[in-house]
Design a protein around this motif. Structure first.
Motif, mmCIF file in Angstrom:
data_model
loop_
_atom_site.group_PDB
_atom_site.id
_atom_site.type_symbol
_atom_site.label_atom_id
_atom_site.label_comp_id
_atom_site.label_asym_id
_atom_site.label_seq_id
_atom_site.Cartn_x
_atom_site.Cartn_y
_atom_site.Cartn_z
ATOM 1 N N VAL A 125 -59.384 92.567 40.350
ATOM 2 C CA VAL A 125 -58.047 92.492 39.726
ATOM 3 C C VAL A 125 -57.080 93.417 40.465
ATOM 4 O O VAL A 125 -55.942 93.041 40.777
ATOM 5 C CB VAL A 125 -58.121 92.863 38.222
ATOM 6 N N LYS A 126 -57.540 94.616 40.781
ATOM 7 C CA LYS A 126 -56.686 95.590 41.494
ATOM 8 C C LYS A 126 -56.260 95.045 42.858
ATOM 9 O O LYS A 126 -55.113 95.204 43.279
ATOM 10 C CB LYS A 126 -57.450 96.909 41.655
ATOM 11 N N ASP A 127 -57.197 94.376 43.547
ATOM 12 C CA ASP A 127 -56.925 93.893 44.906
ATOM 13 C C ASP A 127 -56.105 92.608 44.939
ATOM 14 O O ASP A 127 -55.289 92.414 45.846
ATOM 15 C CB ASP A 127 -58.250 93.654 45.656
ATOM 16 N N TYR A 128 -56.356 91.706 43.976
ATOM 17 C CA TYR A 128 -55.811 90.355 44.114
ATOM 18 C C TYR A 128 -54.813 89.914 43.037
ATOM 19 O O TYR A 128 -54.055 88.968 43.250
ATOM 20 C CB TYR A 128 -56.957 89.332 44.148
ATOM 21 N N ALA A 129 -54.830 90.565 41.873
ATOM 22 C CA ALA A 129 -54.038 90.034 40.749
ATOM 23 C C ALA A 129 -52.541 89.977 41.058
ATOM 24 O O ALA A 129 -51.849 89.029 40.668
ATOM 25 C CB ALA A 129 -54.292 90.853 39.491
ATOM 26 N N ALA A 130 -52.043 90.989 41.773
ATOM 27 C CA ALA A 130 -50.595 91.045 42.033
ATOM 28 C C ALA A 130 -50.112 89.817 42.799
ATOM 29 O O ALA A 130 -48.979 89.358 42.612
ATOM 30 C CB ALA A 130 -50.265 92.321 42.807
ATOM 31 N N ALA A 131 -50.985 89.273 43.641
ATOM 32 C CA ALA A 131 -50.580 88.115 44.457
ATOM 33 C C ALA A 131 -50.237 86.907 43.586
ATOM 34 O O ALA A 131 -49.455 86.047 43.997
ATOM 35 C CB ALA A 131 -51.696 87.761 45.428
ATOM 36 N N TYR A 132 -50.801 86.831 42.394
ATOM 37 C CA TYR A 132 -50.570 85.659 41.530
ATOM 38 C C TYR A 132 -49.161 85.658 40.934
ATOM 39 O O TYR A 132 -48.676 84.616 40.513
ATOM 40 C CB TYR A 132 -51.610 85.617 40.402
ATOM 41 N N ILE A 133 -48.534 86.824 40.906
ATOM 42 C CA ILE A 133 -47.188 86.894 40.315
ATOM 43 C C ILE A 133 -46.190 86.133 41.178
ATOM 44 O O ILE A 133 -45.305 85.449 40.679
ATOM 45 C CB ILE A 133 -46.754 88.367 40.139
ATOM 46 N N ASP A 134 -46.365 86.215 42.505
ATOM 47 C CA ASP A 134 -45.410 85.572 43.414
ATOM 48 C C ASP A 134 -45.751 84.121 43.713
ATOM 49 O O ASP A 134 -44.924 83.383 44.231
ATOM 50 C CB ASP A 134 -45.340 86.353 44.740
ATOM 51 N N LYS A 135 -46.983 83.717 43.415
ATOM 52 C CA LYS A 135 -47.404 82.356 43.767
ATOM 53 C C LYS A 135 -46.593 81.318 43.005
ATOM 54 O O LYS A 135 -46.608 81.292 41.781
ATOM 55 C CB LYS A 135 -48.892 82.163 43.461
ATOM 56 N N GLU A 136 -45.911 80.467 43.735
ATOM 57 C CA GLU A 136 -45.206 79.355 43.095
ATOM 58 C C GLU A 136 -46.226 78.254 42.819
ATOM 59 O O GLU A 136 -47.275 78.177 43.452
ATOM 60 C CB GLU A 136 -44.097 78.823 44.022
ATOM 61 N N LEU A 137 -45.894 77.385 41.869
ATOM 62 C CA LEU A 137 -46.790 76.261 41.594
ATOM 63 C C LEU A 137 -46.885 75.395 42.839
ATOM 64 O O LEU A 137 -45.892 74.886 43.341
ATOM 65 C CB LEU A 137 -46.250 75.433 40.421
ATOM 66 N N SER A 138 -48.078 75.239 43.340
ATOM 67 C CA SER A 138 -48.277 74.458 44.557
ATOM 68 C C SER A 138 -48.841 73.088 44.189
ATOM 69 O O SER A 138 -48.651 72.590 43.093
ATOM 70 C CB SER A 138 -49.242 75.202 45.473
ATOM 71 N N SER A 139 -49.572 72.511 45.102
ATOM 72 C CA SER A 139 -50.117 71.172 44.845
ATOM 73 C C SER A 139 -51.124 71.202 43.694
ATOM 74 O O SER A 139 -51.444 70.169 43.131
ATOM 75 C CB SER A 139 -50.794 70.639 46.110
ATOM 76 N N SER A 140 -51.612 72.406 43.360
ATOM 77 C CA SER A 140 -52.596 72.486 42.273
ATOM 78 C C SER A 140 -51.925 72.532 40.902
ATOM 79 O O SER A 140 -52.589 72.712 39.893
ATOM 80 C CB SER A 140 -53.488 73.719 42.452
ATOM 81 N N SER A 141 -50.584 72.356 40.876
ATOM 82 C CA SER A 141 -49.890 72.443 39.590
ATOM 83 C C SER A 141 -50.371 71.369 38.618
ATOM 84 O O SER A 141 -50.374 71.560 37.419
ATOM 85 C CB SER A 141 -48.377 72.329 39.792
ATOM 86 N N MET A 142 -50.799 70.244 39.153
ATOM 87 C CA MET A 142 -51.279 69.176 38.268
ATOM 88 C C MET A 142 -52.570 69.602 37.573
ATOM 89 O O MET A 142 -52.752 69.373 36.385
ATOM 90 C CB MET A 142 -51.534 67.881 39.060
ATOM 91 N N THR A 143 -53.464 70.236 38.305
ATOM 92 C CA THR A 143 -54.725 70.672 37.685
ATOM 93 C C THR A 143 -54.448 71.791 36.692
ATOM 94 O O THR A 143 -55.082 71.875 35.653
ATOM 95 C CB THR A 143 -55.742 71.154 38.738
ATOM 96 N N THR A 144 -53.469 72.644 37.026
ATOM 97 C CA THR A 144 -53.116 73.721 36.097
ATOM 98 C C THR A 144 -52.586 73.130 34.795
ATOM 99 O O THR A 144 -52.938 73.568 33.713
ATOM 100 C CB THR A 144 -52.062 74.662 36.720
ATOM 101 N N ALA A 145 -51.739 72.114 34.943
ATOM 102 C CA ALA A 145 -51.205 71.456 33.740
ATOM 103 C C ALA A 145 -52.344 70.890 32.909
ATOM 104 O O ALA A 145 -52.355 70.975 31.683
ATOM 105 C CB ALA A 145 -50.226 70.365 34.133
ATOM 106 N N GLY A 146 -53.336 70.336 33.592
ATOM 107 C CA GLY A 146 -54.501 69.802 32.870
ATOM 108 C C GLY A 146 -55.240 70.903 32.151
ATOM 109 O O GLY A 146 -55.682 70.730 31.020
#
Length: 288
Positions: A125-146
């Motif tokens: 979490v310390k190493d990687y969690a911050a990166a998720y804040i900037d991530k825009e919805l990419s092609s995986s947005s459909m799976t996330t919606a699911g």
């Protein structure tokens, strides 16, 4: 053996992160049960999982430090099975939070199966969690919606015990915070103090994290109920509630300060709400 591993890992976390804002066990009763079980071969298997919060500060590019909160629960068979961890931050959108937690689980499944892994999870979490804040919805947005569609909502009811609740500001906070977080239940001030809150799991945990930081002689979660709701719509949540709002309940106060409640009346109140079994958990006697 699993119980002993859990206790030693919790001791390690406690020594590494001595401050409550870094690491805090949120269910002391479950921890006491676990220790009792580990020390006594004939003891009953603990009825609830040990739950705790790990807070992690991570640096975000172009920003200051962001705090992530890891709400953790150790299933009885941990570390044979994976821990239950939910990472949250006020800066994460819902879809980012879902993806982060899914990736953390994948990492643990691939790297930590059968081994104590709370420090590994915290480091990830310390190493990687911050990166998720900037991530825009990419092609995986459909799976996330699911994932959002099929996500299971948890309805929680917390039964909190305090040595006493006199302070008017604390009593006001309890009512105000419950209202803000859409929680129902009741608060019985006096000695002892009893608080019950029910609603969405995340709201109950937020309520508890606020309440426990106030100054108390003694306060703990005496019992916790969790119900998984498929879909978790408003109607389903309302159906689970035993109380309509959160209100303060006084039962014929007596004693020098008018602070001792009539516990017989409390028992009948709980009985009316279908919660009579809680009385014995609080006071160790059958109500009547």
């Amino acid at each position: 053996e699993e119980a002993e591993i859990q206790i030693s890992e919790l001791d390690l976390l406690s020594s590494m992160f001595p401050y409550e804002e870094e690491f805090a066990v949120t269910d002391q009763l479950a921890l006491a049960e676990l220790k009792h079980y580990a020390e006594n071969e004939s003891a009953e298997v603990p009825s609830s999982k040990v739950r705790f919060i790990l807070n992690v500060k991570a640096e975000v590019p172009h920003a200051s430090v962001v705090e992530f909160s890891m709400a953790c629960a150790l299933p009885f068979k941990y570390p044979t099975v994976l821990p239950e961890i939910t990472v949250r931050s006020s800066l994460l959108s819902r879809s980012q939070q879902i993806r982060l937690n899914s990736d953390l689980k994948t990492y643990l499944m691939q790297n930590c199966s059968g081994e104590p892994c709370m420090l590994s999870a915290r480091q990830w979490v310390k190493d990687y969690a911050a990166a998720y804040i900037d991530k825009e919805l990419s092609s995986s947005s459909m799976t996330t919606a699911g994932a959002v569609q099929s996500e299971v909502t948890t309805f929680t009811r917390l039964w909190i015990y305090s040595h006493h609740i006199y302070n008017k500001q604390k009593r006001k906070n309890i009512i105000d915070w419950a209202k803000e977080l859409s929680l129902s239940g009741f608060c019985m001030p006096g000695k002892p103090g009893v608080v019950c809150v029910e609603g969405l799991q995340s709201s109950c945990e937020e309520f508890w994290s606020r309440v426990r930081t106030l100054t108390w002689k003694r306060i703990l979660i005496r019992h916790r109920e969790d119900v998984s709701l498929e879909g978790g719509g408003h109607a389903e949540i309302q159906n689970q509630r035993k109380f309509s709002t959160l209100e303060e309940k006084c039962f014929d106060a007596h004693g020098a300060r008018g602070n001792h409640m009539d516990l017989g009346q409390l028992y009948h109140f709980l009985e009316e709400k279908g919660c009579a079994d809680i009385f014995q958990m609080y006071f160790g006697v059958e109500g009547h």
